[in-house]
Design an enzyme around this catalytic site. Structure first.
Site: not given
Ligand code: PGD
Length: 775
Positions: A119, A121
């Site tokens: 999972y 973004w």
């Molecule tokens: P991001 O920081 O967006 O978080 O969790 P998610 O795992 O989506 O992580 C994306 C990662 O992908 C980053 O480390 C980035 O470097 C990497 N990345 C970006 N582009 C690329 C690429 O092209 N290739 C590769 N290989 N990597 C890439 C988000 C999630 O967290 C979400 S959506 C929600 S809504 C949740 N919200 C909460 C919350 O409200 N409260 C708590 N306590 N916890 C949550 N967690 C959840």
């Protein structure tokens, strides 16, 4: 040509690009880059300020790396994941190791031992979407255990189809911003519509419209009520009446409002009879006939901490006008998160407004930048992910349970499922050591598989917990197509800079692995990345041509930098059609109507999600046994300074930190009681872990509530400690790892109980952005 043109596109150095937080251009100047918001966007996101740091930050992964323990002792469970050092390898050697391990696991344990749920973004492009690339690769390789639903909307995604319709059909697109501006008389916003959340949306946007839409609605005279513990979850300019509710008690308030509507005969009986099923069952509960407890305003007040008179007053104000009830994603990202969504639907039905323009119920309107906008008239470019031959899945937030409890059964949406025995975890485009709850438990879970492979551009905590780390490019380093269903502008994302050190595109990494597995042709279909862009662009071009509108060739699109896509007129979707003619256009629920009580859910027999919306006390709420030791409600919400954990080292994110720590907001009364002053470093703790943060005193919170956003990179003082102590401020060391209920098993990370104290010890250094030993 498109009718929207880039300001100075003829200047070869101003390159169009896009991100989840908006479209922009990159101006490359010698060794520097400047980010220029898209001229069409009147309210661009401050998160654009994080981008320049990403290009060559010390946190970038420079070379393929393998964890020393894995390299020396081979695959197998290992507690040192997360604290071991790394060894650099050539691409050839690293891919050989990864390929051989994939072969071994597929041959010895089969595809049910491979977890590809991955999972996250990732980044905004339609082709280099890392999770989709992974799914395509693993589908071709033999299949994988997947994950379903999202951390954003885990509870809503499962409850909505039972009661009104699939999330995609009823959330964010049954009531539009335009209707809110023109028609809504009163907006009752549960969890608010925080502008920081509107900054981001999967795939980005070329126009952030929430601020202006809210302001325009207000100028017309719309009345806003914010139900939430944080005053700034609606912007000041809408002059909302703030109801600072106790966290996690929205359903009690909704029931109190519902009770007043019934006892004062303000509810729309004709609507309930014609369009709903289950009213009698619910009414018996509401009036206390079924359980001996009347859910009146006084009852609700005792739970939600708002005055009973206000609850009665709110019910009276909502009745008899065009009232819109919105429910933010955050409200359902909590224990029993199904209930506020269900009860919001019921309240809107009781008011008889469901399906009317600007009225009724809108889930997640305002929770992302691409909700509430007209749908596109043509399909978007999409990378096909092939067919995964494996049926096994987990609800996405059950990752630690799966790794820790192979073979155990669990409930999900009426099914009894079994956790598979996972030997290989493959992650690309997500950061579970940011997004998951109870990171100490997740660390123990990540010690279980034989092998963890991660593609990352930076040394996130997830990369540090891997065995094989393959350096991925960032979006500025490659070409892609930026587009989302919630925005009419498709962006030709030009490459702005060369890849950092040895970083490769996820596509190139999977292509190299596919070759080693003998599936190279099946994975690539013989196309380069540029040829894939042309290939996936073609269905959009064809659909444009069929409509007789501007349908440029790929080269023309690329040259122009963007393309405006036609949109469909807004029609209110399936809910409005149902309202117009319920017999001819039934809802896709079992009864064809709004289900105030659900026979299907009743039949599941879940005590934590009964057959009609209900107030259910929480394990970690006011009055719970945990509250006596940890009396403060922690709201771990979405950050205002970055997307999730992405680019936490960027300028906008760093500017908000206090002595390098994530800011935690605390009410002055709670601070005074603990001897905490503005700017102090504090320690938040509970039985699961602890973290440091910088105190910001604020009366924008309800007393008894503290707020620490997610996304500060996990930085444990001792990565091997049983109880984690994050010196940087990641709230997920504190949150509880339990599903919302047996129905949806969604992420419940938003609310947790904690205590706080001033931290007077020597400040531990922040190491989150330094590469790990050997890295
Ligand atoms: P991001 O920081 O967006 O978080 O969790 P998610 O795992 O989506 O992580 C994306 C990662 O992908 C980053 O480390 C980035 O470097 C990497 N990345 C970006 N582009 C690329 C690429 O092209 N290739 C590769 N290989 N990597 C890439 C988000 C999630 O967290 C979400 S959506 C929600 S809504 C949740 N919200 C909460 C919350 O409200 N409260 C708590 N306590 N916890 C949550 N967690 C959840």
């Amino acid at each position: 040509m498109s009718d929207v043109t880039h300001a100075s596109l003829p200047d070869a150095r101003l390159l169009p690009h896009s991100s989840h937080w908006g479209a922009f251009s990159v101006l490359v100047k010698d060794h520097d880059i400047e980010i220029v918001p898209h001229p069409r966007d009147a309210d661009p996101s401050a998160l654009l300020g994080n981008i320049p740091a990403a290009v060559s930050h010390k946190a970038r992964v420079a070379r393929p790396m393998i964890r020393r323990g894995w390299l020396e002792r081979g695959p197998g469970p290992d507690d040192r994941r997360g604290s071991d050092e790394f060894v650099p390898l050539s691409w050839t050697d690293a891919l050989d190791h990864a390929g051989a391990e994939l072969r071994r696991v597929y041959a010895t344990h089969g595809p049910r031992a491979v977890f590809g749920g991955s999972y996250g973004w990732a980044s905004a492009g339609r082709f280099h979407d890392a999770p989709r690339q992974l799914h395509r690769f693993l589908s071709v390789a033999g299949g994988y255990v997947r994950s379903v639903n999202s951390y954003s909307s885990g509870a809503a995604a499962v409850i909505l189809p039972h009661i009104i319709g699939p999330q995609a059909a009823v959330a964010g697109n049954n009531v539009s911003w335009a209707e809110l501006v023109a028609e809504s008389s009163l907006v009752l916003a549960f969890g608010g519509m925080a502008l920081k959340n509107n900054d981001v949306g999967g795939g980005g946007t070329s126009q952030h419209i929430a601020r202006d839409s809210l302001a325009t609605a207000r100028r017309r005279g719309a009345e806003f009520h914010l139900i939430g513990p944080l005053r700034d979850d609606l912007p000041e300019h809408v002059e909302a009446v703030w109801h600072p509710i106790r966290p996690g008690t929205d359903v009690a308030l909704m029931l109190g409002v519902a009770h007043t509507l019934v006892t004062e005969r303000l509810h729309d009986r004709a609507f309930l009879d014609r369009y709903c099923v289950g009213w009698e069952t619910f009414e018996a509960y509401l009036l206390g006939r079924s359980d001996g407890k009347t859910k009146d305003a006084a009852w609700a007040a005792a739970i939600c901490g708002l005055p009973a008179d206000d609850i009665v007053g709110l019910a009276r104000r909502c009745a008899g006008r065009r009232t819109l009830i919105t429910c933010s994603q955050s409200v359902q990202r909590a224990e029993h998160g199904e209930q506020p969504v269900w009860m919001g639907v019921v309240l809107a039905a009781m008011l008889g407004q469901t399906g009317l323009p600007g009225g009724g119920f809108a889930y997640a309107l305002g929770s992302t930048s691409n909700t509430g906008k007209p749908p596109l008239a043509v399909p978007l470019p999409t990378l096909p992910i092939g067919r995964n031959g494996i049926a096994d899945f987990i609800p996405v937030a059950r990752i630690a349970d799966m790794l820790l409890q192979p073979g155990e059964t669990f409930d999900y949406d009426g099914q009894r499922l079994t956790y598979p025995d996972i030997r290989l975890v493959y992650w690309a485009g997500g950061n579970p050591f940011h997004h998951h709850q109870d990171l100490g438990r997740l660390r123990r879970a990540f010690a279980r598989p034989d092998t963890v492979i991660v593609h990352e551009s930076a040394w996130t905590a997830t990369a540090r917990h891997a065995d094989i780390v393959l350096p991925a490019t960032i979006t500025l380093e490659r070409e892609d197509i930026g587009a989302t269903a919630g925005d009419p502008l498709m962006i030709a994302m030009h490459r702005a800079v060369v890849p950092y050190r040895e970083a490769r595109d996820d596509y190139a990494i999977f292509s190299g692995l596919a070759e080693r597995l003998g599936i190279g042709e099946a994975f690539t279909e013989g196309r380069s990345a540029r040829q894939w862009l042309e290939h996936i662009y073609e269905p959009t071009r064809r659909a444009l041509a069929e409509r007789g509108v501007n349908a440029p060739s790929f080269d023309e699109f690329w040259e122009a930098g963007e393309l405006a896509l036609p949109v469909e007129p807004w029609d209110g979707g399936i809910v409005r059609a149902f309202r117009r003619d319920p017999a001819a256009m039934p809802l896709p629920t079992p009864s064809g109507r709004i289900e105030i009580a659900s026979a299907a859910i009743t039949g599941f027999g879940y005590a934590d999600c009964p057959g009609h919306p209900a107030w259910l006390p929480t394990v970690e709420g006011a009055g719970s046994s945990a509250a006596s030791r940890f009396p403060l409600h922690l709201i771990a919400n979405q950050p205002a300074t970055r997307l999730h954990s992405q680019l936490d080292f960027g300028a906008t994110s760093l500017a908000s930190k206090i002595k390098g720590r994530e800011p935690v907001r605390i009410h002055p009364e709670d601070a005074a009681a603990r001897g905490i002053r503005d700017g102090d470093i504090v320690r938040l703790y509970n039985e699961r872990g602890a973290c440091l943060a910088g105190a910001v005193l604020s009366d924008a919170l309800r007393p008894g509530v503290v707020q620490l956003s997610t996304g500060a990179w996990y930085d444990p003082e001792d990565p091997a400690a049983e109880t984690p102590f994050c010196v940087h401020g990641n709230p997920n060391v504190l949150t509880r790892d339990a599903g919302t209920s047996r129905l949806a098993q969604g992420c419940a990370g938003q609310l947790t109980l904690v205590e706080i104290e001033r931290f007077d010890g020597p400040l531990p250094p922040i190491k989150a952005f330094d590469p790990p030993p050997g890295g």
